[in-house]
Design a protein around this motif. Structure first.
Motif, PDB file in Angstrom:
ATOM      1  N   UNK A  79      -3.221   6.326  -0.730  1.00  0.00           N
ATOM      2  CA  UNK A  79      -3.357   5.604  -1.987  1.00  0.00           C
ATOM      3  C   UNK A  79      -2.661   6.423  -3.069  1.00  0.00           C
ATOM      4  N   UNK A  80      -2.219   5.754  -4.114  1.00  0.00           N
ATOM      5  CA  UNK A  80      -1.534   6.462  -5.196  1.00  0.00           C
ATOM      6  C   UNK A  80      -2.494   7.475  -5.824  1.00  0.00           C
ATOM      7  N   UNK A  81      -2.121   8.751  -5.851  1.00  0.00           N
ATOM      8  CA  UNK A  81      -3.044   9.769  -6.365  1.00  0.00           C
ATOM      9  C   UNK A  81      -3.276   9.631  -7.854  1.00  0.00           C
ATOM     10  N   UNK A  82      -4.510   9.895  -8.261  1.00  0.00           N
ATOM     11  CA  UNK A  82      -4.849   9.922  -9.667  1.00  0.00           C
ATOM     12  C   UNK A  82      -5.075   8.573 -10.305  1.00  0.00           C
ATOM     13  N   UNK A  83      -4.933   7.478  -9.541  1.00  0.00           N
ATOM     14  CA  UNK A  83      -5.126   6.151 -10.109  1.00  0.00           C
ATOM     15  C   UNK A  83      -6.583   5.732  -9.939  1.00  0.00           C
ATOM     16  N   UNK A  84      -7.208   5.298 -11.011  1.00  0.00           N
ATOM     17  CA  UNK A  84      -8.589   4.830 -10.973  1.00  0.00           C
ATOM     18  C   UNK A  84      -8.684   3.529 -11.772  1.00  0.00           C
ATOM     19  N   UNK A  85      -9.332   2.539 -11.194  1.00  0.00           N
ATOM     20  CA  UNK A  85      -9.611   1.299 -11.910  1.00  0.00           C
ATOM     21  C   UNK A  85     -11.109   1.209 -12.129  1.00  0.00           C
ATOM     22  N   UNK A  86     -11.484   1.136 -13.375  1.00  0.00           N
ATOM     23  CA  UNK A  86     -12.899   1.038 -13.718  1.00  0.00           C
ATOM     24  C   UNK A  86     -13.420  -0.348 -13.357  1.00  0.00           C
ATOM     25  N   UNK A 213      12.554 -11.949   8.210  1.00  0.00           N
ATOM     26  CA  UNK A 213      11.689 -11.753   9.384  1.00  0.00           C
ATOM     27  C   UNK A 213      10.742 -10.567   9.276  1.00  0.00           C
ATOM     28  N   UNK A 214      10.142 -10.369   8.124  1.00  0.00           N
ATOM     29  CA  UNK A 214       9.152  -9.302   7.987  1.00  0.00           C
ATOM     30  C   UNK A 214       8.255  -9.589   6.790  1.00  0.00           C
ATOM     31  N   UNK A 215       7.071  -8.974   6.800  1.00  0.00           N
ATOM     32  CA  UNK A 215       6.133  -9.039   5.688  1.00  0.00           C
ATOM     33  C   UNK A 215       5.586  -7.638   5.448  1.00  0.00           C
ATOM     34  N   UNK A 216       5.459  -7.271   4.186  1.00  0.00           N
ATOM     35  CA  UNK A 216       5.014  -5.934   3.801  1.00  0.00           C
ATOM     36  C   UNK A 216       3.760  -6.052   2.946  1.00  0.00           C
ATOM     37  N   UNK A 217       2.727  -5.280   3.298  1.00  0.00           N
ATOM     38  CA  UNK A 217       1.452  -5.350   2.585  1.00  0.00           C
ATOM     39  C   UNK A 217       0.978  -3.948   2.194  1.00  0.00           C
ATOM     40  N   UNK A 218       0.295  -3.874   1.069  1.00  0.00           N
ATOM     41  CA  UNK A 218      -0.380  -2.642   0.668  1.00  0.00           C
ATOM     42  C   UNK A 218      -1.780  -2.986   0.194  1.00  0.00           C
ATOM     43  N   UNK A 219      -2.543  -1.959  -0.157  1.00  0.00           N
ATOM     44  CA  UNK A 219      -3.894  -2.176  -0.651  1.00  0.00           C
ATOM     45  C   UNK A 219      -3.881  -3.044  -1.905  1.00  0.00           C
ATOM     46  N   UNK A 220      -4.916  -3.853  -2.075  1.00  0.00           N
ATOM     47  CA  UNK A 220      -5.090  -4.596  -3.324  1.00  0.00           C
ATOM     48  C   UNK A 220      -5.448  -3.592  -4.428  1.00  0.00           C
ATOM     49  N   UNK A 221      -4.967  -3.807  -5.666  1.00  0.00           N
ATOM     50  CA  UNK A 221      -5.261  -2.844  -6.744  1.00  0.00           C
ATOM     51  C   UNK A 221      -6.735  -2.554  -6.955  1.00  0.00           C
ATOM     52  N   UNK A 222      -7.612  -3.503  -6.642  1.00  0.00           N
ATOM     53  CA  UNK A 222      -9.041  -3.284  -6.829  1.00  0.00           C
ATOM     54  C   UNK A 222      -9.550  -2.138  -5.955  1.00  0.00           C
ATOM     55  N   UNK A 223      -8.809  -1.778  -4.916  1.00  0.00           N
ATOM     56  CA  UNK A 223      -9.228  -0.673  -4.059  1.00  0.00           C
ATOM     57  C   UNK A 223      -9.293   0.646  -4.831  1.00  0.00           C
ATOM     58  N   UNK A 224      -8.615   0.712  -5.968  1.00  0.00           N
ATOM     59  CA  UNK A 224      -8.649   1.923  -6.779  1.00  0.00           C
ATOM     60  C   UNK A 224      -9.901   2.010  -7.644  1.00  0.00           C
ATOM     61  N   UNK A 225     -10.758   1.023  -7.557  1.00  0.00           N
ATOM     62  CA  UNK A 225     -12.105   1.124  -8.123  1.00  0.00           C
ATOM     63  C   UNK A 225     -12.902   2.034  -7.196  1.00  0.00           C
TER      64      UNK A 225
END
Length: 296
Positions: A79-86, A213-225
């Motif tokens: 996960x991106x370091x230092x990112x926090x979602x309240x 012919x591909x799909x790319x996914x990452x964590x939803x931003x809410x995961x930084x809560x």
């Protein structure tokens, strides 16, 4: 289907020509190959390891269980370091306030047996734009939905057959060496069904192309809560674990004797100097949010 939407009208169904041999160069990196079940040394059925390790098993302590999801125990991508979602920032996402798209909204899709919970991710397109997507993994396919959480309306959806998947990659996102884009500093997964053939120039440079012919996914931003750091609903790693298992089982039925390649290593995002994607992503335009009373 919600609001009278006919799913077939926005339906993209991918097909695989099993008789056509794969072409192009092979992917490089550490690989896992899914084959016959193994019961030795406590290995998971259908997964055999091949190649050097890449240190992507980044297990973290479980967080407080969120109000909308269930704890995950298998974090791999960073996960991106230092990112926090309240909690207040998370509440700006309509998908976090309430997920209205429940199983009873899928009456016409119930002939596909669900294998894992409905989950919410960040999809990164070929122009490096991030968009909020609902993913549903079934016995034989992946269903990808664009759902308007504000209007409670299904806008489009896409189906990918699992037996056509030939590569699943997990790792950190990287831009090309000459790219001027700032580092993403986080990872995700990429699902490919290109048989080692790279997309054409016209596909890559068309921002509206839906045939890549591909799909790319990452964590939803809410995961930084902090409440949601290890939860299934927003954690793409949980989907990765279920996907590997589902593709393994599908190969046994549809493509016996063949193997799907699992890659652990950097995932390339071909973006060099896209100011538009920087503005788009930093503003969260691909997500349904409450922006101080303006909702889109």
């Amino acid at each position: 289907m919600a609001d009278g939407i006919n799913p077939q009208s926005n339906f993209v169904d991918e097909h695989l020509d099993d008789d056509k041999p794969p072409g192009g160069k092979e992917f490089k990196g550490a690989t896992l190959q899914i084959d016959a079940p193994s019961t030795q040394n406590g290995e998971e059925p259908g997964v055999g390891y091949a190649g050097p390790g890449s240190n992507f098993n980044r297990n973290r302590p479980g967080s407080v269980i969120g109000r909308q999801s269930v704890r995950s125990t298998a974090s791999r991508t960073s996960m991106r370091p230092g990112v926090i979602k309240t909690e207040r920032m998370s509440d700006q996402y309509f998908s976090y306030k309430v997920i209205p798209l429940q199983e009873n909204n899928f009456d016409s899709l119930l002939f596909w047996k669900s294998m894992c919970p409905m989950i919410l991710y960040n999809m990164i397109d070929h122009w490096n734009n991030e968009r909020e997507k609902i993913i549903l993994l079934t016995e034989g396919s992946i269903l990808v939905f664009k759902y308007n959480f504000i209007l409670n309306k299904l806008e489009e959806w896409r189906r990918l057959l699992l037996h056509m998947v030939d590569h699943i990659a997990i790792g950190d996102f990287k831009y090309p060496d000459k790219s001027l884009m700032p580092d993403r500093e986080h990872g995700g997964i990429q699902i490919r069904w290109n048989k080692n053939e790279e997309p054409g120039w016209a596909q890559k440079w068309n921002p509206f192309c839906t045939t890549l012919p591909y799909m790319t996914f990452s964590h939803h931003p809410v995961l930084y809560n902090p409440k949601e750091n290890e939860t299934v609903t927003y954690n793409v790693d949980e989907f990765y674990e279920h996907l590997v298992q589902a593709v393994s089982e599908c190969y046994k039925k549809k493509r016996p004797g063949e193997k799907v390649t699992i890659l652990e290593g950097p995932i390339l995002i071909e973006s060099y100097a896209s100011i538009s994607s920087l503005i788009y992503n930093q503003s969260g335009l691909g997500f349904f949010m409450d922006r101080n009373g303006i909702c889109f």
